[in-house]
Scaffold this active site. Sequence first.
Site, PDB file in Angstrom:
ATOM      1  N   GLU A  10       0.015  -2.018   4.795  1.00  0.00           N
ATOM      2  CA  GLU A  10       0.424  -0.594   4.884  1.00  0.00           C
ATOM      3  C   GLU A  10       2.388  -0.199   4.737  1.00  0.00           C
ATOM      4  O   GLU A  10       2.450   1.020   4.892  1.00  0.00           O
ATOM      5  CB  GLU A  10      -0.236   0.299   5.610  1.00  0.00           C
ATOM      6  CG  GLU A  10       0.116   2.241   5.853  1.00  0.00           C
ATOM      7  CD  GLU A  10      -0.825   3.009   6.579  1.00  0.00           C
ATOM      8  OE1 GLU A  10      -1.909   2.409   6.691  1.00  0.00           O
ATOM      9  OE2 GLU A  10      -0.353   3.843   7.006  1.00  0.00           O
ATOM     10  N   ALA A  55      -6.561   5.637   5.155  1.00  0.00           N
ATOM     11  CA  ALA A  55      -7.246   6.410   5.479  1.00  0.00           C
ATOM     12  C   ALA A  55      -8.037   6.551   5.335  1.00  0.00           C
ATOM     13  O   ALA A  55      -8.578   7.867   5.259  1.00  0.00           O
ATOM     14  CB  ALA A  55      -6.690   7.596   6.184  1.00  0.00           C
ATOM     15  N   ARG A  69      -5.636   7.352  17.066  1.00  0.00           N
ATOM     16  CA  ARG A  69      -6.909   7.484  16.095  1.00  0.00           C
ATOM     17  C   ARG A  69      -8.300   7.088  17.086  1.00  0.00           C
ATOM     18  O   ARG A  69      -8.987   7.279  17.204  1.00  0.00           O
ATOM     19  CB  ARG A  69      -7.093   6.641  14.939  1.00  0.00           C
ATOM     20  CG  ARG A  69      -8.099   6.646  14.241  1.00  0.00           C
ATOM     21  CD  ARG A  69      -7.772   6.205  12.782  1.00  0.00           C
ATOM     22  NE  ARG A  69      -7.516   7.397  11.738  1.00  0.00           N
ATOM     23  CZ  ARG A  69      -8.335   8.167  11.055  1.00  0.00           C
ATOM     24  NH1 ARG A  69      -9.490   8.302  11.522  1.00  0.00           N
ATOM     25  NH2 ARG A  69      -7.470   8.704  10.169  1.00  0.00           N
ATOM     26  N   THR A  82      -4.221  11.409  10.597  1.00  0.00           N
ATOM     27  CA  THR A  82      -3.993  12.157  12.003  1.00  0.00           C
ATOM     28  C   THR A  82      -2.153  12.531  11.755  1.00  0.00           C
ATOM     29  O   THR A  82      -2.449  13.974  12.226  1.00  0.00           O
ATOM     30  CB  THR A  82      -4.110  11.416  13.262  1.00  0.00           C
ATOM     31  OG1 THR A  82      -3.255  10.076  13.035  1.00  0.00           O
ATOM     32  CG2 THR A  82      -5.695  11.187  13.232  1.00  0.00           C
ATOM     33  N   GLU A 109     -12.925   2.336   5.599  1.00  0.00           N
ATOM     34  CA  GLU A 109     -13.113   2.414   6.872  1.00  0.00           C
ATOM     35  C   GLU A 109     -14.238   2.201   7.722  1.00  0.00           C
ATOM     36  O   GLU A 109     -14.743   1.975   8.259  1.00  0.00           O
ATOM     37  CB  GLU A 109     -11.449   2.844   7.701  1.00  0.00           C
ATOM     38  CG  GLU A 109     -10.372   2.114   6.739  1.00  0.00           C
ATOM     39  CD  GLU A 109      -9.405   3.047   7.476  1.00  0.00           C
ATOM     40  OE1 GLU A 109      -9.331   4.564   7.458  1.00  0.00           O
ATOM     41  OE2 GLU A 109      -8.679   3.043   8.583  1.00  0.00           O
ATOM     42  N   GLN A 137       1.065  -0.939  -0.373  1.00  0.00           N
ATOM     43  CA  GLN A 137      -0.323  -0.404   0.268  1.00  0.00           C
ATOM     44  C   GLN A 137       1.038   1.449   0.035  1.00  0.00           C
ATOM     45  O   GLN A 137      -0.060   2.265   0.299  1.00  0.00           O
ATOM     46  CB  GLN A 137      -0.925   0.022   1.384  1.00  0.00           C
ATOM     47  CG  GLN A 137      -1.688  -1.174   1.516  1.00  0.00           C
ATOM     48  CD  GLN A 137      -2.613  -1.045   2.552  1.00  0.00           C
ATOM     49  OE1 GLN A 137      -2.196  -1.897   3.816  1.00  0.00           O
ATOM     50  NE2 GLN A 137      -3.338  -0.275   3.056  1.00  0.00           N
ATOM     51  N   PHE A 171      -5.950  -3.714   3.253  1.00  0.00           N
ATOM     52  CA  PHE A 171      -6.936  -3.697   4.578  1.00  0.00           C
ATOM     53  C   PHE A 171      -5.645  -3.222   5.295  1.00  0.00           C
ATOM     54  O   PHE A 171      -6.514  -3.429   7.087  1.00  0.00           O
ATOM     55  CB  PHE A 171      -7.427  -5.032   5.018  1.00  0.00           C
ATOM     56  CG  PHE A 171      -8.774  -5.978   4.447  1.00  0.00           C
ATOM     57  CD1 PHE A 171      -9.733  -4.881   3.481  1.00  0.00           C
ATOM     58  CD2 PHE A 171      -7.797  -6.913   3.277  1.00  0.00           C
ATOM     59  CE1 PHE A 171     -10.237  -5.946   2.523  1.00  0.00           C
ATOM     60  CE2 PHE A 171      -8.640  -7.982   2.777  1.00  0.00           C
ATOM     61  CZ  PHE A 171     -10.204  -7.025   1.995  1.00  0.00           C
ATOM     62  N   ARG A 203      -7.927  -1.604   8.655  1.00  0.00           N
ATOM     63  CA  ARG A 203      -9.415  -1.174   8.177  1.00  0.00           C
ATOM     64  C   ARG A 203      -9.855  -0.948   9.563  1.00  0.00           C
ATOM     65  O   ARG A 203     -10.037  -1.341  10.187  1.00  0.00           O
ATOM     66  CB  ARG A 203     -10.128  -1.881   7.630  1.00  0.00           C
ATOM     67  CG  ARG A 203     -11.479  -1.294   6.861  1.00  0.00           C
ATOM     68  CD  ARG A 203     -12.025  -2.616   6.133  1.00  0.00           C
ATOM     69  NE  ARG A 203     -12.748  -2.035   5.125  1.00  0.00           N
ATOM     70  CZ  ARG A 203     -13.571  -2.303   3.876  1.00  0.00           C
ATOM     71  NH1 ARG A 203     -13.294  -3.848   4.130  1.00  0.00           N
ATOM     72  NH2 ARG A 203     -14.146  -1.757   3.382  1.00  0.00           N
ATOM     73  N   PHE A 205      -8.584   1.618  11.770  1.00  0.00           N
ATOM     74  CA  PHE A 205      -6.249   1.760  12.508  1.00  0.00           C
ATOM     75  C   PHE A 205      -7.120   2.512  14.005  1.00  0.00           C
ATOM     76  O   PHE A 205      -6.875   3.810  14.008  1.00  0.00           O
ATOM     77  CB  PHE A 205      -6.381   3.252  11.697  1.00  0.00           C
ATOM     78  CG  PHE A 205      -4.649   3.486  11.635  1.00  0.00           C
ATOM     79  CD1 PHE A 205      -3.986   2.788  10.749  1.00  0.00           C
ATOM     80  CD2 PHE A 205      -4.613   4.355  12.353  1.00  0.00           C
ATOM     81  CE1 PHE A 205      -2.441   2.934  10.600  1.00  0.00           C
ATOM     82  CE2 PHE A 205      -2.858   5.106  12.085  1.00  0.00           C
ATOM     83  CZ  PHE A 205      -2.255   4.268  11.307  1.00  0.00           C
TER      84      PHE A 205
HETATM   85  N1  MTE Z   1     -11.366  -2.457   0.259  1.00  0.00           N
HETATM   86  C1  MTE Z   1     -10.575  -3.847  -0.417  1.00  0.00           C
HETATM   87  N2  MTE Z   1     -11.538  -4.491  -1.665  1.00  0.00           N
HETATM   88  N3  MTE Z   1     -10.404  -4.520  -0.051  1.00  0.00           N
HETATM   89  C2  MTE Z   1      -9.077  -3.723   1.098  1.00  0.00           C
HETATM   90  O1  MTE Z   1      -7.845  -3.431   1.228  1.00  0.00           O
HETATM   91  N4  MTE Z   1      -8.814  -1.889   2.421  1.00  0.00           N
HETATM   92  C3  MTE Z   1      -9.459  -0.671   3.472  1.00  0.00           C
HETATM   93  C4  MTE Z   1     -10.371  -0.096   2.340  1.00  0.00           C
HETATM   94  N5  MTE Z   1     -11.421  -0.948   1.231  1.00  0.00           N
HETATM   95  C5  MTE Z   1      -9.382  -2.410   1.098  1.00  0.00           C
HETATM   96  C6  MTE Z   1     -10.809  -2.213   1.184  1.00  0.00           C
HETATM   97  C7  MTE Z   1      -9.003  -0.273   4.257  1.00  0.00           C
HETATM   98  S1  MTE Z   1      -7.782  -0.153   4.833  1.00  0.00           S
HETATM   99  C8  MTE Z   1      -8.663   1.372   3.688  1.00  0.00           C
HETATM  100  S2  MTE Z   1      -7.872   2.396   4.052  1.00  0.00           S
HETATM  101  C9  MTE Z   1      -9.647   1.880   2.539  1.00  0.00           C
HETATM  102  O2  MTE Z   1      -9.846   0.417   1.753  1.00  0.00           O
HETATM  103  C10 MTE Z   1      -8.078   2.785   1.807  1.00  0.00           C
HETATM  104  O3  MTE Z   1      -8.481   2.727  -0.044  1.00  0.00           O
HETATM  105  P1  MTE Z   1      -9.229   4.274  -0.200  1.00  0.00           P
HETATM  106  O4  MTE Z   1      -8.949   5.362   0.386  1.00  0.00           O
HETATM  107  O5  MTE Z   1      -9.349   4.257  -1.752  1.00  0.00           O
HETATM  108  O6  MTE Z   1     -10.567   3.942   0.552  1.00  0.00           O
HETATM  109  N1  HPA Z   2      -5.138   6.050   8.643  1.00  0.00           N
HETATM  110  C1  HPA Z   2      -4.255   5.227   8.692  1.00  0.00           C
HETATM  111  N2  HPA Z   2      -2.534   5.232   8.069  1.00  0.00           N
HETATM  112  C2  HPA Z   2      -2.605   5.991   8.678  1.00  0.00           C
HETATM  113  C3  HPA Z   2      -2.613   6.656   9.825  1.00  0.00           C
HETATM  114  C4  HPA Z   2      -3.905   7.506   9.658  1.00  0.00           C
HETATM  115  O1  HPA Z   2      -4.352   8.557  10.755  1.00  0.00           O
HETATM  116  N3  HPA Z   2      -1.187   7.939  10.245  1.00  0.00           N
HETATM  117  C5  HPA Z   2      -0.726   6.824   9.525  1.00  0.00           C
HETATM  118  N4  HPA Z   2      -1.336   6.086   8.320  1.00  0.00           N
HETATM  119 MO1  MOS Z   3      -6.604   1.680   5.956  1.00  0.00          MO
HETATM  120  S1  MOS Z   3      -5.999   0.821   8.225  1.00  0.00           S
HETATM  121  O1  MOS Z   3      -6.316   2.775   6.754  1.00  0.00           O
HETATM  122  O2  MOS Z   3      -4.837   0.633   5.486  1.00  0.00           O
END
Ligand code: MTE
Ligand code: HPA
Ligand code: MOS
Length: 638
Positions: A144, A421, A222, A352, A570, A109, A140, A254, A256
């Site tokens: 990261e 995030a 968070r 954050t 999330e 990620q 998920f 997801r 966090f």
């Molecule tokens: N959805 C799918 N299908 N697969 C994933 O790995 N990760 C989640 C969410 N939805 C994830 C998912 C997480 S932890 C985050 S932070 C957000 O997607 C990140 O993507 P976005 O910022 O585009 O929503």
């Molecule tokens: N959310 C998700 N990932 C992160 C954050 C947060 O607030 N800060 C650093 N990595």
């Molecule tokens: Mo999502 S836990 O912020 O990758």
Amino acid sequence: MHYYTGQIIGLIVAETQAIAQEAVGLVKVHYSELPHILSIEEAIENNSYFPVNRRIVKGDIEKGLEEADFVFEGETRIGGQEHFYLETQATLIIPKLEDKEFEIHSSTQNPTETQITVASVLGIDANRIVCRVKRLGGGFGGKETRSIPLSLALAVGAWHLKKPIRCMLDRDEDIIISGQRHPFLGRWKVGVTKDGKLLAMDVQIYNNGGWSADLSVAVLERSMTHVDNCYYVPNVRIIGHLCKTNIHSNTAFRGFGGPQGMMITENIMCEIADSMGIDVNDFREKNLYVEGQQTHFNQTLKDWHVPLIYRQVKNDSEFEKRREEIDKFNSEHKWRKRGLALIPTKFGISFTALHLNQAGALVHIYHDGSVLISHGGVEMGQGLHTKMLQIAAETLDVPLETVHLMETATNLVGNTSATAASVSSDINGYAVSNACKTLAERLKPYREKMPDKSFKEIVHAAYFDRVNLSANGFYKTPDIGYNWDKNEGQMFFYFTMGAACTEVEIDVLTGDHTILRTDLCMDIGRSINYAIDVGQIEGAFVQGVGWCTIEETLHFPNGHTIHSSKGVGEPPLFLGSSVFFAIRDAIKSARQSNNNGATVALSSPATPEIIRLACDDEIVKNCKVERKDGESAWALRV
Ligand code: MTE
Ligand code: HPA
Ligand code: MOS
């Protein structure tokens, strides 16, 4: 020095995966059992912490507790969760012998952090490394940062052997090596007025960081910012502690830390309402924030829709009617009990860490009229690239089929933040849109001159006129910037809000549960892609249900570690907890049929074993099951 079972101790490189795996089997590792700390409770006992001091203080906590008519104390325990992405951690490193260049294909990620960290380990500049990501089989949060150690090990191998190296962890290796969601413990003391208004909230939050700090400080932060969930409390003191233990390094998952913080709050709400003998939904509604109030981190709530959403879900789910039906069902059934819960949520949208709230994009229009876009985010199944293509097509006013996205790469867009995030479509979307606006502006005179011509002809004309048909775009989230020392400045750009109502039925004899119905409403603004967002809501909800009902990480005390995972972005994840609280409600009924009025203190996840024991009836009492807190019947919850 070795810190945990599963720690990487070396790298075996071979010509085939089969040979490498056979060789791994031949390595003899001699373990000696060292003193170790696994759980939060053990860390507290041994004073084992990372040096982190985080607190949020608003109002006067001592005075608030003193003036309260009732003060309640309790503990809330929340377990971890294995990411179980479809694709395990995987990396391919290709050394380019000329000029010491390296090409990394990683399931990460975080391409930029991969690039920068590999550069620093190899002692070369980042400009010689490109990290490329086509897509991930799910992240998920588990990729990261925890994807990076594998890239580092392989980079060192590729450096010495001057050959490409690839590794994709087996599932058991992945589970044992990489971290999980943080288990949490909240110790709370909450003051309430006699008419059921929250007056003071004093919470000590502990999270189990594992052997290294990784992202644990940000996760802890968070959780601390979400421990109000949706309720106004005038006097608040939240103190965060980061426990250092001998388990895998826990990481982003997801939500966090947000869900863990809100789980503490909702347990507080249930336990206080039960102790005061008041209806928990009345208690919730009475304390919901209203428009214009400030959170404990002093953010003013604007466009605050939770009370509306809450009432809407209550109406749509026919809550009152079903409450009566459930009570009737429960009075007629001894071994099956139904429960109902209605849970609100808000989730703060922004990293954050201020500097992460930036994004870039690069857009080329080729002179055949086709468009190629790149941006800083990675695709992991959340539909980000689809949304970015839509934004580009709309801004350039061209058909979606003419726009393409090949991959995410650090030599296309540099200094990117992790895709995390839940901000990626916001920040990368603006960056893509800004780049496309620049190009649309350059093409405007041609469009005006040639109103009947196709995009291809317009672009071609501009190209012949020597117009630059490439542009980059940039975006940084405005207005935000929170100061932890002063408790001032805006933490989140906005909140995503929602509520869910769930009815469950538990089998009192086995502890099994069935979800009978869920009504869920999320305010997702104006959706860019409705199908994707509905998928995100459903996916997050189900992942949240798994987190607080059936997935449990257990550490067996005999030296071997086994993790047993049964199992829009999330914000909806926490609503999975409506299942947990409906289960709690059903357990309450089970106890009542046995004239057992003790307040239910339920630790998450509510596995069948936990549910069965919590019903606390004559069978359980006769079994004399002895259980220390935080301990399952046979192994340790960390
Ligand atoms: N959805 C799918 N299908 N697969 C994933 O790995 N990760 C989640 C969410 N939805 C994830 C998912 C997480 S932890 C985050 S932070 C957000 O997607 C990140 O993507 P976005 O910022 O585009 O929503
Ligand atoms: N959310 C998700 N990932 C992160 C954050 C947060 O607030 N800060 C650093 N990595
Ligand atoms: Mo999502 S836990 O912020 O990758």
